[in-house]
Motif scaffolding. Structure first.
Motif, PDB file in Angstrom:
ATOM      1  N   THR A 352      -4.037  -2.190 -10.722  1.00  0.00           N
ATOM      2  CA  THR A 352      -2.672  -2.710 -10.730  1.00  0.00           C
ATOM      3  C   THR A 352      -1.925  -2.414  -9.440  1.00  0.00           C
ATOM      4  O   THR A 352      -0.863  -2.986  -9.185  1.00  0.00           O
ATOM      5  N   GLU A 353      -2.475  -1.517  -8.625  1.00  0.00           N
ATOM      6  CA  GLU A 353      -1.817  -1.162  -7.373  1.00  0.00           C
ATOM      7  C   GLU A 353      -2.221  -2.080  -6.222  1.00  0.00           C
ATOM      8  O   GLU A 353      -1.715  -1.948  -5.110  1.00  0.00           O
ATOM      9  N   VAL A 354      -3.137  -2.981  -6.482  1.00  0.00           N
ATOM     10  CA  VAL A 354      -3.522  -3.945  -5.450  1.00  0.00           C
ATOM     11  C   VAL A 354      -2.365  -4.919  -5.260  1.00  0.00           C
ATOM     12  O   VAL A 354      -2.057  -5.719  -6.137  1.00  0.00           O
ATOM     13  N   THR A 355      -1.701  -4.819  -4.140  1.00  0.00           N
ATOM     14  CA  THR A 355      -0.515  -5.645  -3.892  1.00  0.00           C
ATOM     15  C   THR A 355      -0.841  -6.956  -3.188  1.00  0.00           C
ATOM     16  O   THR A 355       0.041  -7.804  -3.039  1.00  0.00           O
ATOM     17  N   ARG A 356      -2.075  -7.095  -2.756  1.00  0.00           N
ATOM     18  CA  ARG A 356      -2.491  -8.348  -2.122  1.00  0.00           C
ATOM     19  C   ARG A 356      -3.764  -8.848  -2.801  1.00  0.00           C
ATOM     20  O   ARG A 356      -4.852  -8.746  -2.253  1.00  0.00           O
ATOM     21  N   PRO A 357      -3.618  -9.397  -4.018  1.00  0.00           N
ATOM     22  CA  PRO A 357      -4.776  -9.989  -4.696  1.00  0.00           C
ATOM     23  C   PRO A 357      -5.303 -11.181  -3.901  1.00  0.00           C
ATOM     24  O   PRO A 357      -4.692 -11.604  -2.916  1.00  0.00           O
ATOM     25  N   PRO A 358      -6.438 -11.749  -4.315  1.00  0.00           N
ATOM     26  CA  PRO A 358      -7.026 -12.853  -3.547  1.00  0.00           C
ATOM     27  C   PRO A 358      -6.074 -14.026  -3.356  1.00  0.00           C
ATOM     28  O   PRO A 358      -6.044 -14.636  -2.295  1.00  0.00           O
ATOM     29  N   PHE A 359      -5.286 -14.347  -4.393  1.00  0.00           N
ATOM     30  CA  PHE A 359      -4.406 -15.501  -4.321  1.00  0.00           C
ATOM     31  C   PHE A 359      -3.083 -15.187  -4.999  1.00  0.00           C
ATOM     32  O   PHE A 359      -3.042 -14.489  -6.003  1.00  0.00           O
TER      33      PHE A 359
END
Length: 418
Positions: A352-359
C-alpha cells in the motif's frame, strides 16, 4: 460464532444525485452519485448499485444474492477497510428499490487496462504487482471464511491511487476453512517467514520493469454461468465445508465445479491462474468455440505455455492443476503462493506504500465533474422513465459486442460493477 454485523449506514435516496450512468444489466443499475446535501460540489462521488425489486429475475434467489452482497460488504468494512477490497459506504431500501454504495474506482477494470497496452498484454513486472495485491485481497476473504468464486479481469478495478480493489461479491459464499494441523510446521503467526527486502515506495524500484500505455478497445466479457443451474445441498468433509453450487464465469470456472464434486477455496487459486495466463498471453487458456468445448478443455486440456519457461509460467502451471488438492494454495492458502519464486523480492507489508503503481487513472477519466449540472434526472425518475434517455451523461459503450454476464454489464471506461 461470527460477531453480529452492524447495520450499514443508511443512505437517503432523495439526497443522492446521479452524475453518470456507469453500468446496467438484468440485476441492477450502477450510477456515479454524490450526496448533494453533504457534498454539494461532488468532490467525493461514489458508486451506487440500485436494483428495482419488480425487475428481479428468479426473484427469491436474486433478492437473496443482493442482500448477501450487502452483508459481505458490511463485513469487509470491519474492523477497518482492507486496502484492496471495497468498504460499504451505506445502503437504503424502499418498497421499490434496494441499493448500496461503495467507493468509486475511476481507473476502470483490469481488462480495459490490458487492452490499452502494447500487444494487449502486461509485462511480468506489472503482472507481479497486480497479482500481489489480488493475492492479499483473496487471503483476507479466505481468512473471514469467504470464497470469492468470481475472480476475472472485469472484477478487478483500479482505484484513483492506482492500486486494485476486487468487486462483485454476489457469487461469493461463506465456507468453513479446512484445518492445516499436521500438514506443515508453521510459526506462531501461522505463516512461514518471508525474506525481508528493503522497503521502497517507487513501483519501478519495488520490482524492476515497466509497460507502455496504448489506447485500445476492450473485449466483451465472458459469459457467466448461472448460479442457479445446479444447486445441491452442501457437503461437509474432513477438510472443511465444500459448496456444490454451479457458479462462475465460463472461461474461469474450475474443473471441480464442472464435475460437480464439491469445491472450496482452491477455486479462487484456479481463477488466479486463469487471470495470470490472460494477463501474460492476452487470452484465456481453455476457451472453446462453445460452452461445451470450453468445459471439456478445462477438464482435460493442459494450458499451452508459449515461449521460454520462467517463474511466471511455473506459477501458472501450478495454479492450473486439475486436482484441487494438488493445486498451489490448497494446503496453506495464500502463504504458498506468496512463497513462489515469481514473488521473490516482494515486500508484502508495504504494497500500500507504493505511491507510483504501474498505471494511474488519466485526467480525462475523472472529467465527469465538468458535466455536473443541478436539476438532472433523479434515480427514482430514471427508473420511472426507463424508455427515455437519462439527462445526465452516460458512460460510452464499448465497440465490442455486449457482455453476456449473468448480472451487471460494464460500460465504457468508468466501471463500478459489484
Amino acid at each position: 460464532m461470527d460477531p453480529p454485523h452492524p447495520s450499514p449506514p443508511e443512505l437517503r435516496l432523495p439526497n443522492l444525485t446521479p452524475l453518470k450512468l456507469l453500468g446496467q444489466g438484468a440485476m441492477g443499475t450502477v450510477f456515479l452519485v454524490h450526496d448533494h446535501l453533504l457534498d454539494h460540489a461532488a468532490n467525493f462521488p461514489f458508486a451506487l448499485k440500485v436494483v428495482h425489486k419488480s425487475s428481479f429475475v428468479a426473484k427469491h434467489h436474486a433478492e437473496r444474492r443482493a442482500r448477501w452482497e450487502i452483508q459481505v460488504l458490511s463485513r469487509l468494512s470491519l474492523p477497518k477497510p482492507h486496502p484492496f477490497l471495497p468498504d460499504l459506504i451505506g445502503s437504503f431500501e424502499s418498497d421499490e428499490f434496494l441499493g448500496w454504495a461503495v467507493p468509486y474506482c475511476p481507473g476502470g477494470d483490469l481488462n480495459v487496462l490490458r487492452y490499452r497496452q502494447m500487444d494487449r498484454v502486461f509485462s511480468p513486472a506489472v503482472i507481479r504487482f497486480y497479482l500481489a495485491e489480488i493475492v492479499c485481497a483473496l487471503e483476507h476473504l479466505h481468512s473471514i471464511d469467504i470464497v470469492y468464486r468470481d475472480l476475472k479481469p472485469e472484477n478487478v478495478l483500479i482505484q484513483q491511487s492506482g492500486h486494485v480493489t476486487l468487486t462483485d461479491f454476489d457469487l461469493s459464499r461463506k465456507l468453513t476453512r479446512k484445518t492445516v494441523k499436521d500438514v506443515v510446521s508453521l510459526d506462531d503467526s501461522g505463516h512461514e517467514k518471508l525474506p525481508v527486502v528493503a522497503a521502497r515506495r517507487n513501483f519501478t524500484r519495488w520490482i524492476v520493469g515497466t509497460a507502455k500505455v496504448k489506447k485500445g478497445l476492450r473485449k466483451a466479457k465472458s459469459a457467466r454461468v448461472s448460479p442457479v443451474s445446479r444447486w445441491k445441498s452442501g457437503l461437509i468433509t474432513n477438510n472443511g465445508e465444500r459448496s456444490n453450487s454451479f457458479v462462475g464465469t465460463e472461461e474461469y470456472v474450475s474443473p471441480e465445479i464442472i464435475r460437480g464434486e464439491g469445491h472450496e477455496f482452491a477455486v479462487d487459486w484456479w481463477a488466479l491462474g486463469i487471470l495470470t495466463y490472460e494477463m501474460l498471453y492476452g487470452k484465456t487458456p481453455f476457451k472453446g468455440t462453445n460452452r461445451k468445448q470450453t468445459f471439456r478443455n478445462v477438464l482435460v486440456k493442459a494450458p499451452e505455455l508459449i515461449g521460454k519457461r520462467s517463474d511466471l509460467t511455473d506459477l501458472i502451471e501450478r495454479l492450473l492443476v486439475k486436482d484441487p488438492t494438488k493445486r498451489l494454495g490448497y494446503t496453506r492458502g495464500a502463504c504458498e503462493i506468496k512463497e513462489h519464486a515469481f514473488f521473490n523480492g516482494v515486500k508484502w507489508d508495504i504494497l500500500t506504500e507504493v505511491t507510483r503503481p504501474p498505471f494511474l487513472p488519466a485526467r480525462e477519466e475523472t472529467g465527469w465533474r465538468e458535466n455536473k449540472a443541478p436539476g438532472g434526472v433523479g434515480i427514482e425518475e430514471y427508473f420511472h422513465r426507463q424508455r427515455s434517455p437519462p439527462s445526465f451523461p452516460a458512460s460510452p459503450s464499448p465497440s465490442s459486442s455486449p457482455s453476456t454476464s449473468f448480472h451487471l454489464h460494464n460500460n465504457g471506461i468508468c466501471l463500478a460493477e459489484f
